[in-house]
Design a protein around this motif. Structure first.
Motif, PDB file in Angstrom:
ATOM      1  N   ARG A  36       0.897  -1.308   0.078  1.00 65.42           N
ATOM      2  CA  ARG A  36       0.040  -0.039   0.091  1.00 65.42           C
ATOM      3  C   ARG A  36       1.041   1.200   0.054  1.00 65.42           C
ATOM      4  O   ARG A  36       1.956   1.129   0.066  1.00 65.42           O
ATOM      5  CB  ARG A  36      -0.913  -0.168   1.342  1.00 65.42           C
ATOM      6  CG  ARG A  36      -1.873  -1.161   1.123  1.00 65.42           C
ATOM      7  CD  ARG A  36      -2.300  -1.428   2.727  1.00 65.42           C
ATOM      8  NE  ARG A  36      -3.235  -0.175   3.112  1.00 65.42           N
ATOM      9  CZ  ARG A  36      -4.557  -0.110   2.973  1.00 65.42           C
ATOM     10  NH1 ARG A  36      -5.311  -1.135   2.486  1.00 65.42           N
ATOM     11  NH2 ARG A  36      -5.205   0.923   3.623  1.00 65.42           N
ATOM     12  N   ARG A  37       0.186   2.627   0.061  1.00 62.28           N
ATOM     13  CA  ARG A  37       0.963   3.760  -0.044  1.00 62.28           C
ATOM     14  C   ARG A  37       1.704   3.677   1.399  1.00 62.28           C
ATOM     15  O   ARG A  37       1.360   3.271   2.442  1.00 62.28           O
ATOM     16  CB  ARG A  37      -0.036   4.819   0.058  1.00 62.28           C
ATOM     17  CG  ARG A  37       0.532   5.998   0.132  1.00 62.28           C
ATOM     18  CD  ARG A  37      -0.322   7.024  -0.245  1.00 62.28           C
ATOM     19  NE  ARG A  37       0.343   8.669  -0.197  1.00 62.28           N
ATOM     20  CZ  ARG A  37      -0.222   9.639  -0.690  1.00 62.28           C
ATOM     21  NH1 ARG A  37      -1.489   9.610  -1.479  1.00 62.28           N
ATOM     22  NH2 ARG A  37       0.320  10.671  -0.717  1.00 62.28           N
ATOM     23  N   TYR A  38       2.871   4.114   1.260  1.00 57.72           N
ATOM     24  CA  TYR A  38       4.028   4.442   2.657  1.00 57.72           C
ATOM     25  C   TYR A  38       3.038   5.258   3.453  1.00 57.72           C
ATOM     26  O   TYR A  38       2.306   6.047   3.281  1.00 57.72           O
ATOM     27  CB  TYR A  38       5.223   5.010   2.206  1.00 57.72           C
ATOM     28  CG  TYR A  38       5.184   6.421   1.671  1.00 57.72           C
ATOM     29  CD1 TYR A  38       4.993   7.578   2.420  1.00 57.72           C
ATOM     30  CD2 TYR A  38       5.514   6.478   0.362  1.00 57.72           C
ATOM     31  CE1 TYR A  38       5.030   8.767   1.614  1.00 57.72           C
ATOM     32  CE2 TYR A  38       5.313   7.751  -0.442  1.00 57.72           C
ATOM     33  CZ  TYR A  38       5.053   8.989   0.183  1.00 57.72           C
ATOM     34  OH  TYR A  38       5.123  10.046  -0.135  1.00 57.72           O
ATOM     35  N   LEU A  39       3.382   4.913   5.038  1.00 60.94           N
ATOM     36  CA  LEU A  39       2.517   5.352   6.138  1.00 60.94           C
ATOM     37  C   LEU A  39       3.310   6.203   6.880  1.00 60.94           C
ATOM     38  O   LEU A  39       4.351   6.047   7.293  1.00 60.94           O
ATOM     39  CB  LEU A  39       1.924   4.314   6.760  1.00 60.94           C
ATOM     40  CG  LEU A  39       1.063   4.329   8.003  1.00 60.94           C
ATOM     41  CD1 LEU A  39      -0.158   5.056   7.416  1.00 60.94           C
ATOM     42  CD2 LEU A  39       0.773   3.049   8.479  1.00 60.94           C
ATOM     43  N   THR A  40       2.663   7.517   7.428  1.00 60.23           N
ATOM     44  CA  THR A  40       3.098   7.928   8.385  1.00 60.23           C
ATOM     45  C   THR A  40       2.315   7.612   9.794  1.00 60.23           C
ATOM     46  O   THR A  40       1.130   7.795   9.777  1.00 60.23           O
ATOM     47  CB  THR A  40       3.066   9.781   8.383  1.00 60.23           C
ATOM     48  OG1 THR A  40       3.788  10.078   7.196  1.00 60.23           O
ATOM     49  CG2 THR A  40       3.727  10.149   9.455  1.00 60.23           C
ATOM     50  N   PHE A  41       3.032   7.098  10.779  1.00 60.13           N
ATOM     51  CA  PHE A  41       2.018   6.545  11.839  1.00 60.13           C
ATOM     52  C   PHE A  41       2.574   6.885  13.182  1.00 60.13           C
ATOM     53  O   PHE A  41       3.978   6.877  13.524  1.00 60.13           O
ATOM     54  CB  PHE A  41       2.576   4.776  11.954  1.00 60.13           C
ATOM     55  CG  PHE A  41       2.014   3.883  12.739  1.00 60.13           C
ATOM     56  CD1 PHE A  41       0.704   4.052  12.612  1.00 60.13           C
ATOM     57  CD2 PHE A  41       2.386   3.407  13.665  1.00 60.13           C
ATOM     58  CE1 PHE A  41      -0.105   3.237  13.511  1.00 60.13           C
ATOM     59  CE2 PHE A  41       1.852   2.303  14.581  1.00 60.13           C
ATOM     60  CZ  PHE A  41       0.416   2.468  14.172  1.00 60.13           C
TER      61      PHE A  41
END
Length: 483
Positions: A443-448
Protein backbone atom coordinates in the motif's frame (compact mmCIF):
# COMPACT_ATOMS: atom_id res chain seq x y z
CA UNK A 1 26.49 34.65 -14.23
CA UNK A 2 23.61 32.42 -15.28
CA UNK A 3 24.80 29.64 -12.97
CA UNK A 4 25.01 32.09 -10.07
CA UNK A 5 21.52 33.39 -10.83
CA UNK A 6 20.16 29.83 -11.02
CA UNK A 7 21.66 29.09 -7.61
CA UNK A 8 20.02 32.19 -6.15
CA UNK A 9 16.64 31.24 -7.60
CA UNK A 10 16.96 27.70 -6.26
CA UNK A 11 17.78 28.98 -2.80
CA UNK A 12 14.77 31.27 -2.82
CA UNK A 13 12.53 28.40 -3.90
CA UNK A 14 13.85 26.09 -1.18
CA UNK A 15 13.43 28.66 1.58
CA UNK A 16 9.96 29.61 0.36
CA UNK A 17 9.00 25.94 0.49
CA UNK A 18 10.10 25.78 4.16
CA UNK A 19 8.67 29.21 5.08
CA UNK A 20 6.42 27.72 7.78
CA UNK A 21 9.32 25.91 9.48
CA UNK A 22 10.76 28.79 11.54
CA UNK A 23 13.19 26.58 13.46
CA UNK A 24 14.85 25.40 10.25
CA UNK A 25 14.98 28.93 8.89
CA UNK A 26 16.62 30.24 12.07
CA UNK A 27 19.28 27.52 11.81
CA UNK A 28 20.10 28.72 8.28
CA UNK A 29 20.74 32.35 9.27
CA UNK A 30 24.39 31.79 10.22
CA UNK A 31 25.23 29.25 7.52
CA UNK A 32 26.56 31.79 5.03
CA UNK A 33 25.79 35.17 3.51
CA UNK A 34 23.59 33.81 0.69
CA UNK A 35 21.44 31.82 3.14
CA UNK A 36 21.08 34.80 5.46
CA UNK A 37 20.15 37.11 2.58
CA UNK A 38 17.28 34.83 1.54
CA UNK A 39 16.04 33.83 5.00
CA UNK A 40 15.79 37.27 6.64
CA UNK A 41 13.04 38.60 4.31
CA UNK A 42 10.92 35.49 5.03
CA UNK A 43 11.31 35.68 8.82
CA UNK A 44 10.51 39.38 8.83
CA UNK A 45 7.26 39.14 6.88
CA UNK A 46 5.47 38.60 10.16
CA UNK A 47 8.18 38.56 12.85
CA UNK A 48 5.69 39.12 15.68
CA UNK A 49 4.50 35.49 15.65
CA UNK A 50 8.04 34.34 16.49
CA UNK A 51 7.71 35.57 20.09
CA UNK A 52 6.43 32.08 20.96
CA UNK A 53 9.96 30.78 20.33
CA UNK A 54 11.24 32.77 23.32
CA UNK A 55 10.95 31.61 26.91
CA UNK A 56 10.71 35.24 28.03
CA UNK A 57 8.27 37.17 25.85
CA UNK A 58 9.60 40.50 27.20
CA UNK A 59 13.12 39.75 25.96
CA UNK A 60 11.78 39.11 22.46
CA UNK A 61 9.95 42.44 22.27
CA UNK A 62 12.94 44.33 23.67
CA UNK A 63 15.27 42.79 21.09
CA UNK A 64 13.01 43.30 18.12
CA UNK A 65 12.12 46.84 19.29
CA UNK A 66 15.82 47.72 19.49
CA UNK A 67 16.31 46.40 15.95
CA UNK A 68 13.45 48.52 14.63
CA UNK A 69 14.82 51.59 16.41
CA UNK A 70 18.01 51.11 14.39
CA UNK A 71 15.91 51.21 11.20
CA UNK A 72 14.66 54.72 11.99
CA UNK A 73 16.12 57.41 9.70
CA UNK A 74 18.80 59.67 11.13
CA UNK A 75 16.45 62.66 11.51
CA UNK A 76 13.98 60.56 13.55
CA UNK A 77 16.72 59.39 15.92
CA UNK A 78 17.87 62.99 16.33
CA UNK A 79 14.29 64.02 17.02
CA UNK A 80 14.03 61.47 19.84
CA UNK A 81 17.31 62.73 21.28
CA UNK A 82 16.16 66.38 21.12
CA UNK A 83 12.96 65.45 22.94
CA UNK A 84 15.10 64.19 25.82
CA UNK A 85 14.82 60.43 25.25
CA UNK A 86 18.24 58.92 26.00
CA UNK A 87 18.10 55.47 24.45
CA UNK A 88 20.98 53.01 24.11
CA UNK A 89 23.73 54.52 21.92
CA UNK A 90 23.78 51.33 19.83
CA UNK A 91 20.61 52.48 18.00
CA UNK A 92 22.78 54.91 16.03
CA UNK A 93 24.33 51.88 14.32
CA UNK A 94 22.96 50.97 10.91
CA UNK A 95 21.23 47.57 10.77
CA UNK A 96 22.51 44.81 8.48
CA UNK A 97 19.17 44.80 6.62
CA UNK A 98 16.30 47.20 6.20
CA UNK A 99 14.17 44.79 8.25
CA UNK A 100 11.09 47.00 8.30
CA UNK A 101 10.85 46.91 4.50
CA UNK A 102 10.02 43.17 4.63
CA UNK A 103 7.17 43.46 7.16
CA UNK A 104 3.74 42.50 5.86
CA UNK A 105 1.75 42.60 9.12
CA UNK A 106 1.02 45.67 11.25
CA UNK A 107 -1.32 46.71 14.06
CA UNK A 108 -1.57 49.29 16.82
CA UNK A 109 -1.12 46.49 19.38
CA UNK A 110 2.21 45.55 17.81
CA UNK A 111 3.39 49.16 17.87
CA UNK A 112 2.25 49.56 21.49
CA UNK A 113 3.99 46.39 22.60
CA UNK A 114 7.23 47.41 20.91
CA UNK A 115 7.19 50.85 22.51
CA UNK A 116 6.21 49.62 25.98
CA UNK A 117 9.14 47.22 26.07
CA UNK A 118 11.57 49.79 24.66
CA UNK A 119 10.66 52.25 27.43
CA UNK A 120 10.55 49.65 30.18
CA UNK A 121 13.16 50.59 32.80
CA UNK A 122 13.67 54.14 31.61
CA UNK A 123 13.21 56.87 34.20
CA UNK A 124 11.04 59.18 32.09
CA UNK A 125 7.51 60.35 31.50
CA UNK A 126 6.27 57.13 29.93
CA UNK A 127 3.11 58.55 28.32
CA UNK A 128 4.77 61.46 26.48
CA UNK A 129 7.64 59.41 25.10
CA UNK A 130 5.31 56.57 24.22
CA UNK A 131 3.24 58.76 21.88
CA UNK A 132 6.41 60.20 20.30
CA UNK A 133 7.94 56.80 19.50
CA UNK A 134 4.60 55.40 18.35
CA UNK A 135 4.26 58.19 15.82
CA UNK A 136 7.83 57.64 14.59
CA UNK A 137 7.21 53.90 14.24
CA UNK A 138 3.99 54.36 12.27
CA UNK A 139 5.77 56.76 9.92
CA UNK A 140 8.66 54.31 9.57
CA UNK A 141 6.49 51.35 8.63
CA UNK A 142 4.29 53.32 6.25
CA UNK A 143 7.34 54.83 4.56
CA UNK A 144 9.46 51.69 4.22
CA UNK A 145 7.17 48.63 4.30
CA UNK A 146 6.55 47.98 0.64
CA UNK A 147 3.97 45.22 0.84
CA UNK A 148 1.76 45.39 3.95
CA UNK A 149 -0.87 42.67 3.60
CA UNK A 150 -2.29 42.34 7.14
CA UNK A 151 -3.46 45.46 8.96
CA UNK A 152 -5.42 46.00 12.14
CA UNK A 153 -7.01 49.43 11.91
CA UNK A 154 -5.64 51.70 14.66
CA UNK A 155 -7.71 54.10 16.74
CA UNK A 156 -6.88 57.02 14.44
CA UNK A 157 -7.51 57.70 10.75
CA UNK A 158 -4.52 55.92 9.30
CA UNK A 159 -5.04 57.26 5.78
CA UNK A 160 -4.37 60.77 7.08
CA UNK A 161 -0.73 59.81 7.64
CA UNK A 162 1.82 60.55 4.89
CA UNK A 163 2.71 57.58 2.64
CA UNK A 164 -0.20 55.44 3.93
CA UNK A 165 -2.24 55.57 0.75
CA UNK A 166 0.44 54.05 -1.43
CA UNK A 167 1.65 51.48 1.10
CA UNK A 168 -1.73 50.04 2.07
CA UNK A 169 -3.16 49.31 -1.37
CA UNK A 170 -2.13 45.61 -1.22
CA UNK A 171 -3.90 44.73 2.03
CA UNK A 172 -5.46 41.25 1.93
CA UNK A 173 -6.47 40.95 5.61
CA UNK A 174 -8.10 43.83 7.47
CA UNK A 175 -8.92 43.65 11.21
CA UNK A 176 -11.72 45.95 12.39
CA UNK A 177 -13.15 46.87 15.77
CA UNK A 178 -16.85 47.67 16.03
CA UNK A 179 -16.07 50.36 18.62
CA UNK A 180 -14.28 52.48 15.99
CA UNK A 181 -16.32 55.39 14.58
CA UNK A 182 -18.02 54.50 11.29
CA UNK A 183 -16.28 57.37 9.48
CA UNK A 184 -12.90 55.69 10.05
CA UNK A 185 -13.85 53.18 7.35
CA UNK A 186 -14.93 55.68 4.69
CA UNK A 187 -11.44 56.35 3.30
CA UNK A 188 -10.44 52.69 2.95
CA UNK A 189 -12.29 51.84 -0.30
CA UNK A 190 -10.60 54.75 -2.09
CA UNK A 191 -7.21 53.10 -1.77
CA UNK A 192 -7.91 49.48 -0.90
CA UNK A 193 -10.66 47.41 -2.51
CA UNK A 194 -9.14 43.93 -2.89
CA UNK A 195 -9.31 42.74 0.72
CA UNK A 196 -9.73 38.98 0.86
CA UNK A 197 -10.32 38.58 4.60
CA UNK A 198 -12.00 40.87 7.14
CA UNK A 199 -11.75 40.14 10.88
CA UNK A 200 -14.40 41.83 13.04
CA UNK A 201 -13.88 42.23 16.77
CA UNK A 202 -17.25 42.82 18.42
CA UNK A 203 -16.21 45.15 21.22
CA UNK A 204 -19.60 45.64 22.96
CA UNK A 205 -21.20 47.01 19.76
CA UNK A 206 -22.91 44.44 17.53
CA UNK A 207 -23.30 46.76 14.55
CA UNK A 208 -21.09 49.22 12.72
CA UNK A 209 -22.40 50.93 9.60
CA UNK A 210 -18.86 51.68 8.43
CA UNK A 211 -17.83 48.01 8.49
CA UNK A 212 -20.95 47.01 6.59
CA UNK A 213 -20.27 49.67 3.94
CA UNK A 214 -16.66 48.52 3.73
CA UNK A 215 -17.73 44.94 3.00
CA UNK A 216 -19.80 46.06 0.01
CA UNK A 217 -16.81 47.80 -1.60
CA UNK A 218 -14.44 44.80 -1.66
CA UNK A 219 -14.08 42.94 -4.95
CA UNK A 220 -12.23 39.92 -3.62
CA UNK A 221 -13.76 39.28 -0.19
CA UNK A 222 -13.83 35.55 0.59
CA UNK A 223 -13.36 35.22 4.36
CA UNK A 224 -14.96 36.67 7.50
CA UNK A 225 -13.83 36.15 11.07
CA UNK A 226 -15.81 37.26 14.14
CA UNK A 227 -14.37 37.62 17.64
CA UNK A 228 -17.07 38.28 20.21
CA UNK A 229 -16.93 38.82 23.97
CA UNK A 230 -20.68 38.88 24.65
CA UNK A 231 -23.73 36.84 23.72
CA UNK A 232 -24.78 39.17 20.93
CA UNK A 233 -25.43 38.56 17.26
CA UNK A 234 -23.70 40.75 14.70
CA UNK A 235 -26.31 42.71 12.75
CA UNK A 236 -26.40 43.36 9.03
CA UNK A 237 -28.93 46.14 8.48
CA UNK A 238 -28.49 46.31 4.73
CA UNK A 239 -30.02 43.39 2.83
CA UNK A 240 -27.54 44.04 0.00
CA UNK A 241 -24.71 43.07 2.34
CA UNK A 242 -26.20 39.63 2.98
CA UNK A 243 -26.84 39.13 -0.73
CA UNK A 244 -23.28 40.21 -1.53
CA UNK A 245 -21.77 37.84 1.06
CA UNK A 246 -23.98 34.94 -0.03
CA UNK A 247 -22.33 35.14 -3.45
CA UNK A 248 -18.73 35.87 -2.46
CA UNK A 249 -18.10 34.33 0.96
CA UNK A 250 -16.20 31.03 1.15
CA UNK A 251 -15.05 30.88 4.79
CA UNK A 252 -16.43 31.99 8.17
CA UNK A 253 -14.54 31.79 11.46
CA UNK A 254 -15.88 32.39 14.98
CA UNK A 255 -13.80 32.92 18.09
CA UNK A 256 -15.46 32.66 21.54
CA UNK A 257 -19.06 33.00 20.30
CA UNK A 258 -21.11 32.01 17.26
CA UNK A 259 -22.40 35.53 16.69
CA UNK A 260 -24.61 35.20 13.63
CA UNK A 261 -28.24 34.19 13.64
CA UNK A 262 -29.06 30.86 11.99
CA UNK A 263 -31.20 32.69 9.43
CA UNK A 264 -28.31 34.90 8.24
CA UNK A 265 -25.84 32.04 8.53
CA UNK A 266 -27.90 29.84 6.24
CA UNK A 267 -27.96 32.62 3.63
CA UNK A 268 -24.29 31.99 2.93
CA UNK A 269 -24.90 29.00 0.69
CA UNK A 270 -21.51 29.10 -1.03
CA UNK A 271 -19.51 28.56 2.17
CA UNK A 272 -16.84 25.89 1.87
CA UNK A 273 -15.10 26.37 5.26
CA UNK A 274 -16.39 26.81 8.82
CA UNK A 275 -13.98 27.37 11.72
CA UNK A 276 -15.22 27.68 15.31
CA UNK A 277 -13.02 28.16 18.38
CA UNK A 278 -15.24 28.08 21.46
CA UNK A 279 -12.85 29.30 24.16
CA UNK A 280 -15.88 30.05 26.32
CA UNK A 281 -19.08 28.03 26.58
CA UNK A 282 -21.63 29.25 24.05
CA UNK A 283 -24.93 27.41 24.50
CA UNK A 284 -26.99 29.74 22.29
CA UNK A 285 -24.48 29.71 19.48
CA UNK A 286 -24.13 25.94 19.50
CA UNK A 287 -27.89 25.45 19.56
CA UNK A 288 -28.32 27.50 16.37
CA UNK A 289 -25.85 25.22 14.54
CA UNK A 290 -28.52 22.52 14.43
CA UNK A 291 -30.64 24.70 12.13
CA UNK A 292 -27.86 25.74 9.74
CA UNK A 293 -27.70 24.20 6.28
CA UNK A 294 -24.36 24.64 4.51
CA UNK A 295 -24.72 22.57 1.34
CA UNK A 296 -21.20 23.06 -0.10
CA UNK A 297 -19.18 22.84 3.12
CA UNK A 298 -15.82 21.10 2.61
CA UNK A 299 -13.90 21.97 5.81
CA UNK A 300 -15.31 21.83 9.37
CA UNK A 301 -12.84 22.89 12.07
CA UNK A 302 -13.94 22.90 15.74
CA UNK A 303 -11.59 23.82 18.59
CA UNK A 304 -12.33 23.47 22.32
CA UNK A 305 -15.38 21.37 21.51
CA UNK A 306 -17.34 19.76 24.35
CA UNK A 307 -18.14 16.06 24.18
CA UNK A 308 -21.78 16.34 25.22
CA UNK A 309 -22.45 18.54 22.17
CA UNK A 310 -21.51 15.89 19.64
CA UNK A 311 -25.15 15.43 18.74
CA UNK A 312 -25.12 19.08 17.61
CA UNK A 313 -21.93 18.59 15.58
CA UNK A 314 -23.42 15.47 14.01
CA UNK A 315 -26.55 17.39 13.09
CA UNK A 316 -24.45 20.11 11.48
CA UNK A 317 -22.58 17.49 9.45
CA UNK A 318 -25.85 15.93 8.32
CA UNK A 319 -26.98 19.35 7.04
CA UNK A 320 -24.19 19.39 4.48
CA UNK A 321 -24.67 17.81 1.08
CA UNK A 322 -21.83 15.32 0.87
CA UNK A 323 -18.96 17.69 0.04
CA UNK A 324 -17.15 17.50 3.41
CA UNK A 325 -13.49 16.58 2.91
CA UNK A 326 -11.82 17.70 6.14
CA UNK A 327 -13.14 17.47 9.70
CA UNK A 328 -10.95 18.70 12.56
CA UNK A 329 -12.31 18.51 16.10
CA UNK A 330 -10.26 19.28 19.20
CA UNK A 331 -12.20 18.38 22.32
CA UNK A 332 -12.10 19.53 25.93
CA UNK A 333 -13.90 16.34 26.93
CA UNK A 334 -14.68 13.05 25.22
CA UNK A 335 -18.14 12.46 23.76
CA UNK A 336 -20.56 9.99 25.40
CA UNK A 337 -20.59 6.54 23.79
CA UNK A 338 -24.09 7.11 22.36
CA UNK A 339 -22.88 10.28 20.63
CA UNK A 340 -19.84 8.44 19.27
CA UNK A 341 -22.13 5.95 17.53
CA UNK A 342 -24.30 8.78 16.19
CA UNK A 343 -21.21 10.61 14.92
CA UNK A 344 -19.89 7.51 13.14
CA UNK A 345 -23.25 6.80 11.56
CA UNK A 346 -23.46 10.42 10.39
CA UNK A 347 -20.04 10.16 8.74
CA UNK A 348 -21.07 6.97 6.96
CA UNK A 349 -24.29 8.51 5.66
CA UNK A 350 -23.28 12.08 4.81
CA UNK A 351 -19.51 12.15 4.19
CA UNK A 352 -18.64 9.98 1.16
CA UNK A 353 -15.74 12.30 0.21
CA UNK A 354 -14.09 12.59 3.62
CA UNK A 355 -10.27 12.74 3.51
CA UNK A 356 -9.26 13.90 7.00
CA UNK A 357 -11.23 12.94 10.10
CA UNK A 358 -11.01 12.29 13.86
CA UNK A 359 -12.73 9.22 15.29
CA UNK A 360 -13.50 8.34 18.93
CA UNK A 361 -13.91 4.78 20.11
CA UNK A 362 -15.12 3.68 23.54
CA UNK A 363 -13.96 0.68 25.53
CA UNK A 364 -15.98 -2.46 24.79
CA UNK A 365 -17.69 -0.61 21.94
CA UNK A 366 -18.70 -2.63 18.92
CA UNK A 367 -16.44 -1.96 15.93
CA UNK A 368 -19.19 -2.53 13.37
CA UNK A 369 -19.79 1.16 12.67
CA UNK A 370 -16.06 1.82 12.53
CA UNK A 371 -15.70 -1.04 10.05
CA UNK A 372 -18.56 0.34 7.93
CA UNK A 373 -17.02 3.80 8.04
CA UNK A 374 -13.68 2.54 6.70
CA UNK A 375 -15.39 0.64 3.89
CA UNK A 376 -17.51 3.63 2.87
CA UNK A 377 -14.70 6.23 3.01
CA UNK A 378 -13.13 5.74 -0.39
CA UNK A 379 -11.07 8.95 -0.29
CA UNK A 380 -9.76 8.75 3.29
CA UNK A 381 -6.17 10.06 3.60
CA UNK A 382 -5.66 10.93 7.29
CA UNK A 383 -7.37 9.47 10.35
CA UNK A 384 -6.99 10.14 14.07
CA UNK A 385 -8.44 7.46 16.33
CA UNK A 386 -8.80 8.51 19.95
CA UNK A 387 -9.71 6.20 22.78
CA UNK A 388 -12.49 7.60 24.92
CA UNK A 389 -11.52 7.61 28.60
CA UNK A 390 -14.10 6.71 31.29
CA UNK A 391 -15.72 9.60 33.14
CA UNK A 392 -14.58 8.46 36.58
CA UNK A 393 -11.19 9.26 38.06
CA UNK A 394 -9.94 5.71 38.29
CA UNK A 395 -6.15 5.74 38.53
CA UNK A 396 -5.47 2.27 37.14
CA UNK A 397 -7.53 2.53 33.99
CA UNK A 398 -7.38 -0.49 31.77
CA UNK A 399 -5.73 -0.24 28.38
CA UNK A 400 -7.40 -1.36 25.17
CA UNK A 401 -5.86 -3.72 22.64
CA UNK A 402 -5.08 -1.99 19.36
CA UNK A 403 -4.75 -5.21 17.35
CA UNK A 404 -8.38 -5.30 16.10
CA UNK A 405 -8.01 -1.65 15.00
CA UNK A 406 -4.78 -2.51 13.16
CA UNK A 407 -6.48 -5.34 11.31
CA UNK A 408 -9.39 -3.18 10.19
CA UNK A 409 -7.12 -0.36 9.05
CA UNK A 410 -4.90 -2.74 7.07
CA UNK A 411 -7.71 -4.65 5.41
CA UNK A 412 -10.68 -2.28 5.14
CA UNK A 413 -9.33 1.27 4.77
CA UNK A 414 -8.81 3.17 1.53
CA UNK A 415 -5.46 2.14 -0.10
CA UNK A 416 -4.53 5.85 -0.27
CA UNK A 417 -4.63 6.27 3.53
CA UNK A 418 -1.27 7.87 4.40
CA UNK A 419 -1.40 9.02 8.04
CA UNK A 420 -2.70 7.25 11.15
CA UNK A 421 -2.79 8.77 14.64
CA UNK A 422 -3.66 6.56 17.60
CA UNK A 423 -4.31 8.61 20.74
CA UNK A 424 -5.12 7.27 24.19
CA UNK A 425 -4.14 4.27 26.29
CA UNK A 426 -3.79 1.76 23.47
CA UNK A 427 -1.93 -1.43 24.18
CA UNK A 428 0.00 -3.50 21.66
CA UNK A 429 3.30 -5.33 21.44
CA UNK A 430 5.97 -5.51 18.75
CA UNK A 431 4.43 -8.64 17.22
CA UNK A 432 1.07 -6.87 16.79
CA UNK A 433 2.84 -3.96 15.13
CA UNK A 434 4.95 -6.21 12.92
CA UNK A 435 1.84 -8.06 11.70
CA UNK A 436 0.19 -4.72 10.93
CA UNK A 437 3.16 -3.48 8.91
CA UNK A 438 3.32 -6.77 7.03
CA UNK A 439 -0.34 -6.42 6.07
CA UNK A 440 0.36 -2.83 5.02
CA UNK A 441 3.06 -3.80 2.53
CA UNK A 442 2.14 -2.94 -1.04
CA UNK A 443 0.00 0.00 0.00
CA UNK A 444 1.00 3.65 0.14
CA UNK A 445 3.86 4.43 2.54
CA UNK A 446 2.52 5.37 5.96
CA UNK A 447 3.16 8.04 8.57
CA UNK A 448 2.30 6.41 11.88
CA UNK A 449 1.84 8.23 15.22
CA UNK A 450 0.81 6.28 18.29
CA UNK A 451 0.65 5.99 22.07
CA UNK A 452 1.65 2.78 23.81
CA UNK A 453 1.23 1.82 27.45
CA UNK A 454 4.77 0.57 28.18
CA UNK A 455 8.13 1.38 26.65
CA UNK A 456 9.37 -1.33 24.33
CA UNK A 457 12.80 -1.59 22.72
CA UNK A 458 11.34 -4.16 20.32
CA UNK A 459 8.62 -1.78 19.11
CA UNK A 460 11.29 0.80 18.33
CA UNK A 461 13.29 -1.78 16.37
CA UNK A 462 10.20 -2.86 14.41
CA UNK A 463 9.53 0.75 13.42
CA UNK A 464 13.14 1.23 12.37
CA UNK A 465 13.09 -1.94 10.26
CA UNK A 466 9.90 -1.05 8.38
CA UNK A 467 11.14 2.50 7.93
CA UNK A 468 14.17 1.04 6.12
CA UNK A 469 11.87 -1.09 4.00
CA UNK A 470 9.81 1.97 3.02
CA UNK A 471 6.57 0.74 4.58
CA UNK A 472 6.47 3.73 6.92
CA UNK A 473 8.11 7.09 6.25
CA UNK A 474 7.90 8.73 9.67
CA UNK A 475 5.89 9.26 12.82
CA UNK A 476 6.18 9.57 16.58
CA UNK A 477 6.04 7.15 19.50
CA UNK A 478 4.65 8.28 22.86
CA UNK A 479 4.80 6.05 25.92
CA UNK A 480 2.48 6.37 28.90
CA UNK A 481 5.12 4.90 31.16
CA UNK A 482 8.71 3.77 30.77
CA UNK A 483 10.36 0.74 32.36
Amino acid sequence: MKVKQLGEDCLKGIFEFTSDDKITLYSCLKANRAFCKNVVPILWRNPWINSSNYYDDTIFWKLIGKTILKCLPKESKENLYKKGLRLNPSITELPLFNYVSYCQSLSDKIIQKLVDNILDGYNCDHYDYKSIIQEEFWKLFLRQSFNIKILKLPSFKIFDLPDSRGRLSNITTLECDTSLPSEYFLEIPKYCNSVRRIEIFMNFNNFNEGIESLILTQNNLRELKFRAIEDKKFKFKNSKTIEFLSNSLKSIEFENKVCLSSQIFSSFTNLTELHINLKNFDYCGLYCLKDIIIPQLEVLDLSNAVGVNFDTYSKLISNTHGFLRIIKIETKSHPPTSNIELYLQTLITYCPRIEVVPIWLARRQSLDNFDNFLVSSNELKIIQIELKEPNDNTINRETVLAKPIFELLATRANPELKKIYLRGRWSFNHIDLQEFFEMWKGRRYLTFHFDNEFYSYYIVKVCEEYYKQGVINGGTINYTSKV
